[in-house]
Each structure stands twice: as C-alpha cells, then as structure tokens.
Design a protein around this motif. Structure first.
Motif, mmCIF file in Angstrom:
data_model
loop_
_atom_site.group_PDB
_atom_site.id
_atom_site.type_symbol
_atom_site.label_atom_id
_atom_site.label_comp_id
_atom_site.label_asym_id
_atom_site.label_seq_id
_atom_site.Cartn_x
_atom_site.Cartn_y
_atom_site.Cartn_z
ATOM 1 N N LEU A 78 37.321 77.113 50.386
ATOM 2 C CA LEU A 78 37.493 76.336 49.136
ATOM 3 C C LEU A 78 37.711 77.046 47.609
ATOM 4 N N PHE A 79 36.298 77.889 47.984
ATOM 5 C CA PHE A 79 36.081 78.850 46.767
ATOM 6 C C PHE A 79 37.038 79.976 46.552
ATOM 7 N N LEU A 80 37.521 80.553 47.577
ATOM 8 C CA LEU A 80 38.622 81.377 47.720
ATOM 9 C C LEU A 80 39.979 80.899 46.997
ATOM 10 N N GLY A 81 40.199 79.551 47.519
ATOM 11 C CA GLY A 81 41.518 78.927 46.954
ATOM 12 C C GLY A 81 41.649 78.675 45.603
ATOM 13 N N MET A 82 40.094 78.344 45.046
ATOM 14 C CA MET A 82 39.976 78.017 43.683
ATOM 15 C C MET A 82 40.055 79.082 43.004
ATOM 16 N N ALA A 83 39.546 80.357 43.188
ATOM 17 C CA ALA A 83 39.869 81.720 42.672
ATOM 18 C C ALA A 83 41.138 82.162 42.393
ATOM 19 N N GLY A 84 41.815 81.859 43.595
ATOM 20 C CA GLY A 84 43.232 82.426 43.800
ATOM 21 C C GLY A 84 44.332 81.503 43.417
ATOM 22 N N GLY A 85 43.970 80.174 42.865
ATOM 23 C CA GLY A 85 44.880 79.189 42.396
ATOM 24 C C GLY A 85 45.819 78.727 43.415
ATOM 25 N N ASP A 86 45.134 78.459 44.867
ATOM 26 C CA ASP A 86 46.124 78.148 45.878
ATOM 27 C C ASP A 86 46.239 76.921 45.997
ATOM 28 N N HIS A 87 47.376 76.435 46.389
ATOM 29 C CA HIS A 87 48.155 75.070 46.280
ATOM 30 C C HIS A 87 49.193 75.072 47.322
ATOM 31 N N THR A 88 49.834 73.972 47.284
ATOM 32 C CA THR A 88 51.122 73.525 48.304
ATOM 33 C C THR A 88 52.066 73.148 47.192
ATOM 34 N N GLY A 89 53.265 72.623 47.732
ATOM 35 C CA GLY A 89 54.325 72.223 46.961
ATOM 36 C C GLY A 89 54.358 70.683 46.649
ATOM 37 N N SER A 90 53.351 70.168 47.105
ATOM 38 C CA SER A 90 53.299 68.519 46.791
ATOM 39 C C SER A 90 52.752 68.355 45.054
ATOM 40 N N PRO A 91 53.192 67.313 44.541
ATOM 41 C CA PRO A 91 52.676 66.887 43.191
ATOM 42 C C PRO A 91 51.347 67.096 43.014
ATOM 43 N N PRO A 92 50.430 66.314 43.508
ATOM 44 C CA PRO A 92 48.894 66.474 43.655
ATOM 45 C C PRO A 92 48.385 67.839 43.906
ATOM 46 N N MET A 93 49.039 68.575 44.592
ATOM 47 C CA MET A 93 48.190 69.779 44.941
ATOM 48 C C MET A 93 48.989 71.149 44.358
ATOM 49 N N SER A 94 49.960 70.902 43.546
ATOM 50 C CA SER A 94 51.005 72.007 43.031
ATOM 51 C C SER A 94 50.140 72.731 41.904
ATOM 52 N N ALA A 95 50.564 73.980 41.787
ATOM 53 C CA ALA A 95 50.113 74.693 40.205
ATOM 54 C C ALA A 95 50.664 74.239 39.101
#
Length: 360
Positions: free
Chosen positions: A320-337
C-alpha cells in the motif's frame, strides 16, 4: 451463476471482480453510482454495469430489477467521505444498505454476502483475539463503527423475516493493495500528507500507544474470502485478518522511524482539531475506533470457508505504501487519479479537502 456486486468499483470491489472473473460459469454484474469508463480496462470489462445511487428513494425497486435472476448479491458499497456531513454518509451507509436488503428480499435472491468490518464490534481486547461471538454493537463516538453496527442489526431483522435467505457477513481488518494508493490517500490522509517520503521506505515519526494495535489483510486475500462465501454454502459471520498484528513498534522498525509515545486523549484532540481545520479528512472517531477495535481470530474462516491469507499484513502494508508514494490507481472513479495531476490525489495542489465524492 449470476452474481451482482454492489459497490463493485472500489478497493474491495475491484479485487472481488478480479477474483470472480476467473471462475467458469460466473456472470458478473456491477452496481455503482459512478461507472467505470469504457477505457477502464481489467477487471472492469466483461462486467454488466448498472448505475444506481443506493441512498435514493427510488433505489429499492431499481435494485430489485437489477437483482432479478441473481444467484447471489455481494454488498460492498460504503461511503467514507465527506466526513463533515454525517447525513450524506448515513444516507448511503445505513439507508442504502436497507435499500439493498429490501431489494434482495423483493427479488428473491437466495444468498447475500455483506461487507461488515472489525469496526462493527464493541470495544474489545488488544492482547488476545476474539471470535465472531463478540458483540457487534460498535464503538461509541465513531460514526463508521456505529453505522456498521446498525447495518448488522438490520441484517439480524432480515434473517428473522427471511430464514430461507443465506446471509454471510465478512468482518475484515484494514484492507490494503497497491492499486488503492490514491484512494486511501484521498479518503484517509488528505492533501497535505507527505506520501512521497514513503517512496524511500521511511516514516520518520510513528505515534505509539499500547492500544494502537490493528490487523490488516490484502485485498486479494479478502476477495478470496468473498468468493468462497458466495460460491459455498456457509452462513453467518466470519473474521478475516492476516498476521502479524500491526503495532507502532513493528511499523517503525520496518520503515526506519522513531516511535513517539502519545496518550490517547492527545491523539483524539489532535485528530479533532486538524479535522475541524480541514487539514486532514478523518475525525476523532477514527482514533476511538483504532484504540478500541478488538483483535480478531480468523479461525472460523479457516475452518469453514477453507480460507487462509497468502500475503501477510506487513507485506500488504508495504505494498500500500508503495502505491501511495507512486500514486497507483485504477480506471474506476473511486480509485482513479485526480484529473489535474495524474497519479496524485484530488486537491493536493490546490489544498482543497479531498474525497468529497462517493467512493462506490
């Protein structure tokens, strides 16, 4: 087999779609207020999507129509923000859940799997795990917990009225995955959190309190528990968590930080003041929940569902921390950038309070 997933585009919903789409003979329908776009990609493709605001007065008949012919409904939809407007949260979390349950009954769906939480439990021990028999009456002062407990009471009534309905309640700990980096930052940390520091694997200061002991599980593992609940014949409540228990000392050791002892009242006051100043998006109720939520035993899930986690809690946190640092996301509205800067949470540049939308 037709399975309808309500709240299919969020953190858990995304993982559940990934897990269930691998099963032969399973047809998936997803319900969300904001639908993934045509370019959202896997796992949102090959899903029959329906737009529905489950808190709206028109939701029960609309949902009943969507649920018609379904073999099971998985109810995951839950709203975390805006925390400053409890009426909005209650509309989705309690009234919306009531609408889902009413629609399940109207449509004659034979199985319902509901996303409860460790947050549904009454305050409990931090030195040994509790079973599913611990009272699910919530932690006073935490609206999240109180809403979870209230929805569990609604389920109790549904089971009494519809004994033929197979009801399963999963009560997981914190749920982490790398793709939820943007979503979790937006909903729980806010625009001013220095998440880029996580890129170096460091958390400089970690507040410590003897009751800050929490459990977590990877989203793919919790999705496996949902799949087993949907496709099997189990009933009742199941705790879902992975080892080890996450303590401030453990987090500080693995992320090269210093622990700073902080009394519980100080944690609550700090959270309340920064929340009121809109410096971060979670109120003091989340501190109360973190200090009082019990540790859980997952023995029943292991025995009756055949479930066991493949990823330990610390690895899930690191991911999770890697995802937070890298701004990782998917294409869905809740998880999008955020549209203003790819890979970063909404409001980070302008300093606006984040997460004002519905996360399902």
């Amino acid at each position: 087999m037709r399975i309808v997933v309500v709240g299919a585009s969020g953190n858990v919903g995304t993982a559940v779609l990934r897990r269930l789409r691998r099963k032969r003979g399973v047809e998936l329908a997803g319900v969300a207020r904001r639908l993934p776009g045509p370019d959202a990609g896997t796992p949102y493709d090959q899903v029959e999507w329906h737009s529905c605001d489950i808190g709206a007065p028109t939701a029960p008949p609309q949902l009943a129509e969507i649920f018609a012919g379904a073999d099971a409904v998985v109810h995951l939809a839950w709203q975390i923000q805006p925390s400053h407007d409890q009426r909005v949260l209650r509309r989705t979390n309690v009234d919306g859940s009531r609408a889902v349950f009413e629609a399940v009954a109207r449509a004659g769906v034979p199985a319902l799997v509901y996303a409860s939480s460790v947050g549904a439990y009454a305050p409990g021990p931090k030195d040994h795990p509790i079973s599913e028999r611990w009272p699910a009456t919530g932690v006073p002062g935490s609206s999240y917990s109180e809403h979870k407990a209230e929805v569990e009471a609604l389920l109790d009534g549904l089971e009494r009225e519809r004994p033929e309905l197979r009801v399963v309640r999963l009560r997981p700990g914190l749920i982490f995955q790398r793709d939820a980096g943007v979503e979790i930052t937006r909903y729980f940390l806010g625009p001013f959190a220095p998440v880029r520091l996580l890129r170096f694997g460091r958390i400089p200061l970690v507040p410590t309190n003897r009751r800050l002991r929490m459990q977590a599980v990877h989203a793919d593992d919790v999705a496996d528990a949902y799949a087993r609940a949907v496709l099997g014949d189990a009933r009742g409540a199941f705790n879902v968590a992975a080892d080890p228990v996450l303590t401030p000392e453990l987090v500080a050791r693995h992320f090269h930080g210093w622990t700073v002892p902080v009394a519980a009242p100080v944690l609550r006051v700090a959270a309340a003041l920064t929340w009121r100043a809109r410096l971060q998006p979670v109120d003091a109720g989340w501190v109360k929940l973190g200090l009082n939520a019990p540790l859980m035993s997952s023995e029943r899930a292991e025995t009756e569902l055949g479930w066991s986690p493949k990823i330990d809690a610390l690895t899930a946190l690191k991911e999770l921390f890697l995802g937070m640092a890298g701004g990782d996301h998917t294409g869905s509205p809740p998880m999008s950038a955020a549209p203003n800067q790819p890979g970063r949470p909404s409001g980070l540049l302008a300093g606006r309070p984040p997460g004002q939308g519905n996360p399902y």
